[in-house]
Scaffold this motif. Sequence first.
Motif, PDB file in Angstrom:
ATOM      1  N   ARG A  14       0.702  -1.257   0.000  1.00  0.00           N
ATOM      2  CA  ARG A  14       0.000   0.000   0.000  1.00  0.00           C
ATOM      3  C   ARG A  14       0.734   1.315   0.000  1.00  0.00           C
ATOM      4  NH1 ARG A  14      -4.757   2.043   0.344  1.00  0.00           N
ATOM      5  NH2 ARG A  14      -4.956   0.179  -0.852  1.00  0.00           N
ATOM      6  N   GLU A  40      -1.564   3.142  -8.967  1.00  0.00           N
ATOM      7  CA  GLU A  40      -2.912   3.645  -8.709  1.00  0.00           C
ATOM      8  C   GLU A  40      -2.965   5.168  -8.654  1.00  0.00           C
ATOM      9  OE1 GLU A  40      -6.716   1.916  -6.402  1.00  0.00           O
ATOM     10  OE2 GLU A  40      -4.778   0.951  -6.309  1.00  0.00           O
ATOM     11  N   ARG A  42      -6.125   8.416  -8.081  1.00  0.00           N
ATOM     12  CA  ARG A  42      -7.541   8.707  -7.894  1.00  0.00           C
ATOM     13  C   ARG A  42      -7.946  10.110  -8.315  1.00  0.00           C
ATOM     14  NH1 ARG A  42      -8.816   7.126  -2.235  1.00  0.00           N
ATOM     15  NH2 ARG A  42      -6.602   7.531  -1.953  1.00  0.00           N
ATOM     16  N   CYS A 461       0.689  -0.603   5.143  1.00  0.00           N
ATOM     17  CA  CYS A 461      -0.457  -0.350   6.002  1.00  0.00           C
ATOM     18  C   CYS A 461      -0.988  -1.653   6.563  1.00  0.00           C
ATOM     19  CB  CYS A 461      -1.503   0.373   5.183  1.00  0.00           C
ATOM     20  SG  CYS A 461      -3.163   0.209   5.740  1.00  0.00           S
ATOM     21  N   ALA A 462      -0.739  -1.871   7.834  1.00  0.00           N
ATOM     22  CA  ALA A 462      -1.217  -3.071   8.512  1.00  0.00           C
ATOM     23  C   ALA A 462      -0.606  -4.364   7.973  1.00  0.00           C
ATOM     24  CB  ALA A 462      -2.733  -3.156   8.489  1.00  0.00           C
ATOM     25  N   THR A 463       0.473  -4.234   7.243  1.00  0.00           N
ATOM     26  CA  THR A 463       1.074  -5.419   6.632  1.00  0.00           C
ATOM     27  C   THR A 463       1.337  -6.528   7.630  1.00  0.00           C
ATOM     28  OG1 THR A 463       2.392  -3.748   5.586  1.00  0.00           O
ATOM     29  CG2 THR A 463       2.747  -5.996   4.888  1.00  0.00           C
ATOM     30  N   MET A 466      -1.773  -9.218  10.967  1.00  0.00           N
ATOM     31  CA  MET A 466      -2.012 -10.624  11.268  1.00  0.00           C
ATOM     32  C   MET A 466      -2.104 -11.440   9.996  1.00  0.00           C
ATOM     33  SD  MET A 466      -5.970 -10.998  12.304  1.00  0.00           S
ATOM     34  CE  MET A 466      -6.395 -12.602  11.678  1.00  0.00           C
ATOM     35  N   PRO A 471       3.211  -9.665   1.845  1.00  0.00           N
ATOM     36  CA  PRO A 471       2.831 -10.420   0.645  1.00  0.00           C
ATOM     37  C   PRO A 471       3.869 -10.262  -0.452  1.00  0.00           C
ATOM     38  CG  PRO A 471       1.544  -8.413   0.812  1.00  0.00           C
ATOM     39  CD  PRO A 471       2.478  -8.439   1.995  1.00  0.00           C
TER      40      PRO A 471
ATOM     41  N   TYR B  12     -10.471  -7.910   0.516  1.00  0.00           N
ATOM     42  CA  TYR B  12      -9.667  -7.327  -0.561  1.00  0.00           C
ATOM     43  C   TYR B  12      -9.898  -5.837  -0.672  1.00  0.00           C
ATOM     44  CZ  TYR B  12      -7.383  -6.413  -4.938  1.00  0.00           C
ATOM     45  OH  TYR B  12      -6.542  -5.888  -5.876  1.00  0.00           O
ATOM     46  N   TRP B  13      -8.851  -5.098  -1.069  1.00  0.00           N
ATOM     47  CA  TRP B  13      -8.999  -3.674  -1.357  1.00  0.00           C
ATOM     48  C   TRP B  13      -8.774  -3.421  -2.840  1.00  0.00           C
ATOM     49  CZ3 TRP B  13      -4.455  -1.948   2.271  1.00  0.00           C
ATOM     50  CH2 TRP B  13      -3.240  -2.451   1.790  1.00  0.00           C
ATOM     51  N   ALA B  14      -9.652  -2.672  -3.457  1.00  0.00           N
ATOM     52  CA  ALA B  14      -9.438  -2.253  -4.844  1.00  0.00           C
ATOM     53  C   ALA B  14      -9.005  -0.786  -4.795  1.00  0.00           C
ATOM     54  CB  ALA B  14     -10.704  -2.470  -5.645  1.00  0.00           C
ATOM     55  N   ALA B  15      -9.721   0.118  -5.509  1.00  0.00           N
ATOM     56  CA  ALA B  15      -9.367   1.535  -5.428  1.00  0.00           C
ATOM     57  C   ALA B  15      -9.917   2.079  -4.110  1.00  0.00           C
ATOM     58  CB  ALA B  15      -9.956   2.295  -6.614  1.00  0.00           C
ATOM     59  N   SER B  16      -9.061   2.141  -3.107  1.00  0.00           N
ATOM     60  CA  SER B  16      -9.512   2.541  -1.781  1.00  0.00           C
ATOM     61  C   SER B  16      -8.393   3.268  -1.060  1.00  0.00           C
ATOM     62  CB  SER B  16      -9.922   1.313  -0.972  1.00  0.00           C
ATOM     63  OG  SER B  16      -8.767   0.612  -0.572  1.00  0.00           O
ATOM     64  N   GLY B  18      -7.553   2.536   2.249  1.00  0.00           N
ATOM     65  CA  GLY B  18      -7.027   1.742   3.358  1.00  0.00           C
ATOM     66  C   GLY B  18      -7.844   1.890   4.623  1.00  0.00           C
ATOM     67  N   TRP B  43      -5.801 -11.458   2.646  1.00  0.00           N
ATOM     68  CA  TRP B  43      -6.093 -10.101   3.089  1.00  0.00           C
ATOM     69  C   TRP B  43      -4.826  -9.295   2.814  1.00  0.00           C
ATOM     70  CZ3 TRP B  43      -7.298  -8.610   8.911  1.00  0.00           C
ATOM     71  CH2 TRP B  43      -7.628  -7.258   8.965  1.00  0.00           C
ATOM     72  N   PRO B  44      -4.720  -8.715   1.622  1.00  0.00           N
ATOM     73  CA  PRO B  44      -3.440  -8.113   1.229  1.00  0.00           C
ATOM     74  C   PRO B  44      -2.970  -7.016   2.177  1.00  0.00           C
ATOM     75  CG  PRO B  44      -5.165  -7.627  -0.373  1.00  0.00           C
ATOM     76  CD  PRO B  44      -5.715  -8.637   0.572  1.00  0.00           C
ATOM     77  N   ALA B  45      -3.892  -6.399   2.909  1.00  0.00           N
ATOM     78  CA  ALA B  45      -3.459  -5.390   3.866  1.00  0.00           C
ATOM     79  C   ALA B  45      -2.695  -6.034   5.001  1.00  0.00           C
ATOM     80  CB  ALA B  45      -4.667  -4.644   4.421  1.00  0.00           C
ATOM     81  N   ALA B  46      -2.993  -7.299   5.262  1.00  0.00           N
ATOM     82  CA  ALA B  46      -2.467  -7.892   6.488  1.00  0.00           C
ATOM     83  C   ALA B  46      -1.780  -9.229   6.275  1.00  0.00           C
ATOM     84  CB  ALA B  46      -3.611  -8.074   7.488  1.00  0.00           C
ATOM     85  N   PHE B  49      -0.434 -12.589   0.034  1.00  0.00           N
ATOM     86  CA  PHE B  49      -1.444 -12.618  -1.000  1.00  0.00           C
ATOM     87  C   PHE B  49      -0.799 -12.722  -2.368  1.00  0.00           C
ATOM     88  CE2 PHE B  49      -3.788  -9.888  -4.062  1.00  0.00           C
ATOM     89  CZ  PHE B  49      -4.802 -10.778  -4.323  1.00  0.00           C
ATOM     90  N   ASN B  76      -8.191  -3.426 -10.851  1.00  0.00           N
ATOM     91  CA  ASN B  76      -9.350  -3.524  -9.960  1.00  0.00           C
ATOM     92  C   ASN B  76     -10.428  -4.402 -10.578  1.00  0.00           C
ATOM     93  OD1 ASN B  76      -9.202   0.066  -9.307  1.00  0.00           O
ATOM     94  ND2 ASN B  76      -8.094  -1.562  -8.271  1.00  0.00           N
TER      95      ASN B  76
END
Lengths: 503, 325
Positions: A14, A40, A42, A461-463, A466, A471, B12-16, B18, B43-46, B49, B76
């Motif tokens: 992220r 990405e 926006r 972010c939070a990688t 848990m 990744p 999962y997160w796409a265009a977001s 966080g 859970w790619p944030a955590a 993946f 996405n």
Amino acid sequence: MTQTTKIRIDPITRLEGHGSINIFLDKAGKVVKTYFQIPELRGFEKFCEGRPVEEMPRITQRICGVCPTAHHMAAIKAADAVYHVDPPPTAKKIREMMYNFFFVADHATHFYILGGPDFVVGPDAPPAERNIFGVIAKVGLDIGSKVIQALQDTHEAVAIIGGRYINPVGTLPGGVSKPISEEERARLEQIARGCVEFGQLSLKLFEDIVLKNKQYVAMIKSDAFTHRTYYMGLVDEQNRTNFYDGKVRVVDPDGKEFVKYGPNEYLQHIAERVEPWTYLKFPYLKNVGWKGFVDGKDSGVYRATPLSRCNAADGMATPLAQAHYERFYHALGGKPVHATLATHWARLIELLYSGERALELACDPEITSTNIRTIPTATPDEGVGIVEAPRGTLTHHYITDERGLLRKVNLVVGTTNNHAPICMSVQKAAQGVIQPGKPVTQGLLNQVEMAFRAYDPCFGCATHAMPGQMPLTIKLHDEDGRLITVLSRDENGRVTTRNAEEL
Amino acid sequence: MAKNNKLKIAIYWAASCGGCDVAVVEIGHNLLKLKEAADILFWPAAMDFKYSDVEAMPDKHIDVCLFNGSVRTSENEHIAKLLRAKSKVMVAFGSCAYEGCIPGLANLYNRGDILTRVYQETPSTENPDGVIPQPHCKVPEGDLDLPEFYESVKPVGMVVPVEYSVPGCPPVASQVWGVLEAIIAGKLPPVGAVLGAGDRNLCEECERVRDGTKVKQFVRPHEVIADPKKCFLEQGIVCSGPATRAGCGRPCIRVGMPCRGCYGPPEGVKDQGAKLLSAIMAVIDPEADVEQLVSQIVDPVGTLYRFSLSDSLLQQIKWQEAEKK
């Protein structure tokens, strides 16, 4: 044997989206070049046009759900400037107090959940243990529960002032929307006292676990994790670090002041470069110029991180943090410190400062004043707001029509400042570990991760939350783009290699 | 792959931004309960993946996928379709996935406008050659790819069918845990339901006093010191409460700021902006000059549709017209 090989690490998670690293090797197997891509975009700089400027603190915080409070603060300061309005002292103090509680929460998240586990649990520990649960196992349940408590309390403090921790509200051009009651103040003071204790505890932990370990210290000081760059940070009138307000000070790689500028002057000093291979821009010092992805005095590449803020300032404004600040430079051989991994230590000094500053403000007799609003009367036109986000100097620049509706928006965002240095650090780490004839292993993954993790949890972010897996998959392609090998890490931290035929 | 009968969940997160992932982390100690009750397959944030892992799964392998973020890029879209195929139940999680959220306001502009502004026009950008990031790019050492940046933002439900939606920017932690508990217990309502929120609008549970005062003038929040006990709308300050689903606990209103509608429209309302407009009309003093009053509401589209533009009837009409051309 192919002529060139591309290694792709994707996704590394992220920053406003995902990231990927591409490493190109020459025919001998040496690293020629790495590319760190942000895939990405926006477009806030466009679609904020037409919006009322007083709504920007609530709109731009959706840029990042990890540090929404930073955008909230930069936006409200820019909106104040657009309306030429000076909020009452109490309003500024309430904002700064909320911001410092947020800093404690954010820095604690990074140290205990994201980047810090590398050190606390150990760089050689299995990745499955390099997470908050591993940290708790290492430091004990007692300290572990203090960490969880500190996170909960600081989230509560931000919510008392701004309604909620993620995407807080409560600021308006000219002030804040709600005064602090005595009951709330007492709770905030209690939380702030806990933050100061927690800051000291964290620094003690860092000293015991990291600084007393010669191997860690050697790694921090090693050339693989060093870059001589310019450093940026917001300072008060006495050149001490401040997150909410002040002037941007930049020091050169020798630690000498290069420039100090106010928000309105940022365009004279900062420029951003566009590359066709990433959606994120590359800011640099305009008056030094873009010389590519290189460090040194002749390159306009600068860093804006906790380490940078320490280097750019003359000291900290609170006593306990100042004592640690002095110790930091004494231990690392004086100013400036160029060791990227020392950013973790600097971050904890800032955490302590935030706690001390929040406590000062919570005890300030003016903090419960109900004089919290100045109604703007001037015709709105243009303004710049600058704060320090946890991940770097954050600039919001707005131009409005006479009704305060935005005509133009420009944003130079925290982590974006560090895009070029991150590319450089990743390249250096890759060059350090990828050697001809030597198999690519877990070591590569870990060191490449550590290189960018020191900068910024926004990538991760939070990688580690848990169960603690970064990744990572590395794909090796031949010169025609054919996949040769996939190197991946499973949830237990085991690295497996699969050949193309097996896929 | 899970070797037991535990529930299989994906996040999962796409265009977001966080924030929705942080909202899941905010359930705190309940994360451990979640771990006990379910296997989080990715859970790619955590967590670890890899796209290839998902591709290798049999169809419908995942029991429930919480999908946050909207669809803005080719990547996405690809992942949304892949996860749809692999999941029994797909949940549009959070405002971006549900209705496009604030980044959906980008649909007021087109792709070219955005790229030009960001990479060429912004005053700090030095770009004499007019470089714009490209889906395919040749660098001296080889080729690099970027996902394609699409023309507009779409809620995930417009790209693939979803069974449920969870509103909020982000969903509040207590509601997130409520949704997860329902998933764990296998007590999900009929398909199509909105989870983790109430049915009615925010005003129904708001403690601010409404006394039927009619509005003679609309003002912006920074222009007045509002009465903290009275309804914002009756004080002439636009508040999205009447057109917004309850369930957040009103954190914004409690600190003296009007609602901006992040929980989306209440049950039975398709178009949040139209609903809010009619609520605004209802408080206007009948003797006032309506046209003049309405003109005092600056940026109507960005206010009425702050979070729901991409999912609005307005947007549908725009897309239909573009298709005709």
